[in-house]
Design a protein around this motif. Structure first.
Motif, mmCIF file in Angstrom:
data_model
loop_
_atom_site.group_PDB
_atom_site.id
_atom_site.type_symbol
_atom_site.label_atom_id
_atom_site.label_comp_id
_atom_site.label_asym_id
_atom_site.label_seq_id
_atom_site.Cartn_x
_atom_site.Cartn_y
_atom_site.Cartn_z
ATOM 1 N N THR A 1 17.878 133.371 33.675
ATOM 2 C CA THR A 1 17.408 134.269 34.728
ATOM 3 C C THR A 1 18.400 135.417 34.892
ATOM 4 O O THR A 1 19.613 135.204 34.859
ATOM 5 N N THR B 1 11.788 139.596 32.647
ATOM 6 C CA THR B 1 10.515 140.002 33.265
ATOM 7 C C THR B 1 9.980 141.262 32.600
ATOM 8 O O THR B 1 8.808 141.346 32.237
ATOM 9 N N THR C 1 4.513 130.788 37.116
ATOM 10 C CA THR C 1 5.900 130.700 37.586
ATOM 11 C C THR C 1 6.068 129.419 38.395
ATOM 12 O O THR C 1 5.101 128.917 38.976
ATOM 13 N N LEU D 1 9.213 133.525 43.062
ATOM 14 C CA LEU D 1 9.263 134.163 41.751
ATOM 15 C C LEU D 1 7.934 134.841 41.432
ATOM 16 O O LEU D 1 7.903 135.920 40.823
ATOM 17 N N ALA D 2 6.832 134.239 41.855
ATOM 18 C CA ALA D 2 5.519 134.859 41.626
ATOM 19 C C ALA D 2 5.446 136.230 42.290
ATOM 20 O O ALA D 2 4.937 137.199 41.700
ATOM 21 N N VAL E 1 7.717 138.740 40.325
ATOM 22 C CA VAL E 1 7.125 139.161 39.049
ATOM 23 C C VAL E 1 5.962 140.117 39.299
ATOM 24 O O VAL E 1 5.811 141.133 38.608
ATOM 25 N N VAL F 1 -0.559 136.504 38.655
ATOM 26 C CA VAL F 1 0.731 135.828 38.624
ATOM 27 C C VAL F 1 0.659 134.702 39.646
ATOM 28 O O VAL F 1 0.374 134.958 40.826
ATOM 29 N N THR G 1 1.516 130.226 40.817
ATOM 30 C CA THR G 1 2.106 128.904 40.639
ATOM 31 C C THR G 1 1.036 127.980 40.049
ATOM 32 O O THR G 1 -0.161 128.179 40.288
ATOM 33 N N ASP H 1 6.798 131.444 32.557
ATOM 34 C CA ASP H 1 8.123 131.923 32.956
ATOM 35 C C ASP H 1 8.916 130.769 33.565
ATOM 36 O O ASP H 1 8.418 130.061 34.444
ATOM 37 N N GLU H 2 10.147 130.597 33.085
ATOM 38 C CA GLU H 2 11.033 129.517 33.553
ATOM 39 C C GLU H 2 10.353 128.158 33.388
ATOM 40 O O GLU H 2 10.182 127.376 34.327
#
Length: 614
Positions: free
Chosen positions: A52, A57, A81, A86-87, A90, A130, A132, A156-157
């Motif tokens: 990170t 991104t 994400t 984080l969502a 992004v 974007v 979860t 992502d991640e």
């Protein structure tokens, strides 16, 4: 990839994206951006291992935006994400990079947000989603999210999603997306479960492995303050006033416009400040740096691009007013101080949702960053008094004051005032622009009364005013103590009453109890304030900005007040029971008819899912 592109223009990105990158201060691609953008632009799947804060991104967002068909407002890119924070970050990054793409729309979807709101936004259409894993699954099962047109999917991640128990949900989503999609998987580490996912769902991926090799000079003391809403400017001025070893500072912001606005506001508060940005000619930039070197300036407000290469020995502080987009930018910023073995101080302003970047910076710099509490009003006043006393003593020691002694003696003889009284009056006049007594702020509370909270901690909510106070304020208006003023910001500018109250209270110094009703209209608003505000206060309030617009406040005449549009009363609440699919119990495993994926559309069947919390 044996060579690293010298600039983003070498990466075959569209001109609209290059313009946006220049505006946000990106100069050269980071290693992960240089390695990932070309294969993603070419349509290859990608397996990226990166921490990170390395700039990943932009590494997946820029090629995704470059390949969009803006004419089709349906989901073409899905980014998964692990967390809602984080969502949001992004989604904001996509919005920033797509600033010059007409009609572009990105939508974050995550648990904890109203499902009704998300359903409405999905119905309107979006190019990029974007979200979860849990909430994306909810929408897929409802049929509210249709991915038949999906071109790119980004994980992502991924290791964080594995740690949080989402990996099964991620695989479920992958199985219900078009097989011909492009897939990019990013993870800080590559545990075996992540590699299995990559092996099953990625097609001959190109692998990129980037290790953050950034570090900082040991002579730089790093600190952070957890931002509390509109108080960043107040915090900055207090910090600048009480720092013991302060000599000169560079204050970093994200945009060129912000450099000018912040420099002007610092100047209005008595600081010798100037802006430094890419819109200035080389000659003007050199003048600013020269003034900083010779002591004519104490503060330069700059963007990342404009500050590259500055080496001024007297820079004692670097203040990150806006947190940088990646750890490399942070290291470049704070490298403007602590040079050649000298001591330096770096202070970082961190919004609650930016604490992930704070942790990434700590990992990249291999140094802990200590939290700080802001100095109180008393501490600032004590510092001002000490500086004023020092000026008086130095003047007494070094200046010929014979003429001024005669002036004081004449006042003492003719006006019958004591020498002490005359000295007090002269001190009052001398400090009028920078008061030694700091009055209570309009907020009614001091931003420094609480120490900087740990990341994620919630500030204590201020007590809500009671009904008697509200009624008293209404009586005050009816008795003529308050009147309506017009301000030039309204609904179409995105303003809301909370922002207007905060701006007037903080910048205008008017206590909240003296601010009455606020009515929002399309291109302006009205606010109730005390009648007959002083002209100098009104003049200062004209320059207050909300949503990047000056308020230009002025009193409303009786005729204008009478001509205001009538506000509609709130509609009566419909208490009838709802009768739609959202009110009915949802059955996992089956989507509404006609909402499937490709060949699975006719069946409409989904494998059972395991319910998880977000």
């Amino acid at each position: 990839m044996t060579t690293t592109p010298a600039s983003f223009s070498d990466l075959d990105l569209p001109a609209a994206l290059l313009t946006a990158l220049t505006e946000v201060g990106y100069e050269n691609p980071s290693p992960i951006q240089a390695a990932c953008i070309p294969p993603l632009l070419a349509g290859h799947d990608l397996l990226g291992e990166a921490q990170t804060g390395t700039g990943k991104t932009a590494a997946f967002a820029l090629p995704a935006l470059a390949r969009l068909d803006l004419a089709q407002c349906r989901p073409q890119v899905l980014v998964l994400t692990p967390t809602r924070e984080l969502a949001i970050q992004v989604a904001e990054a996509f919005q920033k990079y797509a600033h010059h793409l007409p009609g572009f729309h990105v939508l974050p979807v995550y648990g904890g947000q109203s499902m009704v709101v998300q359903l409405r936004q999905l119905k309107r259409g979006a190019h990029i989603i974007v979200g979860t894993p849990g909430r994306v699954m909810d929408h897929l099962e409802r049929g509210s999210l249709v991915l038949d047109g999906l071109r790119t999917l980004v994980l992502d991640e991924a290791d964080e999603m594995l740690r949080m128990g989402f990996i099964d949900d991620v695989e479920w989503i992958l199985e219900h997306t078009p097989a011909e999609r492009q897939t990019a998987l990013f993870s800080a580490t590559m545990p075996e479960p992540i590699r299995r996912v990559a092996h099953r769902h990625l097609r001959e991926p190109q692998e990129v492995k980037i290790r953050a090799a950034t570090s900082t000079v040991a002579t730089i003391r790093q600190r952070y303050w957890l931002v509390r809403g509109v108080d960043k400017l107040d915090a900055l001025t207090r910090i600048l006033e009480v720092e013991d070893d302060f000599d000169a500072a560079i204050v970093f912001v994200r945009t060129k416009t912000a450099t000018v606005e912040l420099a002007e506001r610092l100047e209005a508060r008595g600081h010798a400040a100037a802006a430094l940005n890419g819109d200035m000619t080389q000659g003007l930039r050199e003048q600013v740096i020269e003034r900083l070197k010779n002591g004519a300036l104490d503060i330069v407000v700059a963007t990342d691009v404009a500050a590259r290469g500055i080496d001024v020995p007297r820079i004692s502080h670097v203040i990150n007013y806006d947190i940088p987009y990646d750890t490399e930018a942070y290291v470049h910023r704070i490298g403007r101080t602590g040079r050649a073995g000298r001591q330096g101080t770096a202070i970082l302003f961190v919004a609650p949702r930016e604490t992930r970047m704070l942790k990434a910076i700590e990992r990249a710099t291999r140094q802990p960053i200590e939290s700080i509490a802001l100095p109180s009003r008393d501490a600032v006043a004590d510092r001002r008094i000490a500086q004023f006393r020092l000026q008086v003593v130095e003047t007494l020691k070094n200046e010929d004051l014979g003429f001024f002694m005669d002036v004081v003696n004449r006042i003492e003889e003719e006006e019958s005032f004591s020498t002490h009284e005359i000295a007090a009056a002269l001190a009052f006049l001398a400090q009028r622009e920078r008061p030694l007594q700091i009055e209570e702020s309009g907020r009614g509370w001091d931003i420094a009364t609480a120490a900087a909270a740990a990341p994620g901690a919630k500030a204590e909510r201020a007590p809500r005013e009671n009904r008697d106070e509200i009624l008293a304020r209404r009586r005050a208006f009816s008795e003529g103590m308050l009147m309506r003023y017009r301000i030039e910001v309204g609904r179409e500018h995105g303003a809301n009453p909370k922002e207007i109250v905060g701006a007037i209270a903080n910048e205008g110094g008017i206590e909240g109890r003296y601010i009455g009703q606020i009515h929002l209209f399309d291109d302006y608003s009205t606010v109730e304030l005390p009648r007959d505000l002083p002209a100098d206060l009104l003049g200062a309030m004209k320059r207050i900005r909300v949503r990047q617009r000056a308020l230009q406040i002025r009193p409303l005449s009786e005729a204008e007040a009478a001509a205001l549009p009538q506000r509609r009363p709130p509609a009566a609440r419909d208490t009838r029971p709802r009768n739609d699919e959202r009110a009915a119990p949802r059955k996992h495993g089956k989507a509404p008819a006609g909402k499937g994926f490709g060949d699975r559309k006719a069946a409409g069947q989904f494998p059972p899912r395991r319910k998880r919390g977000e």
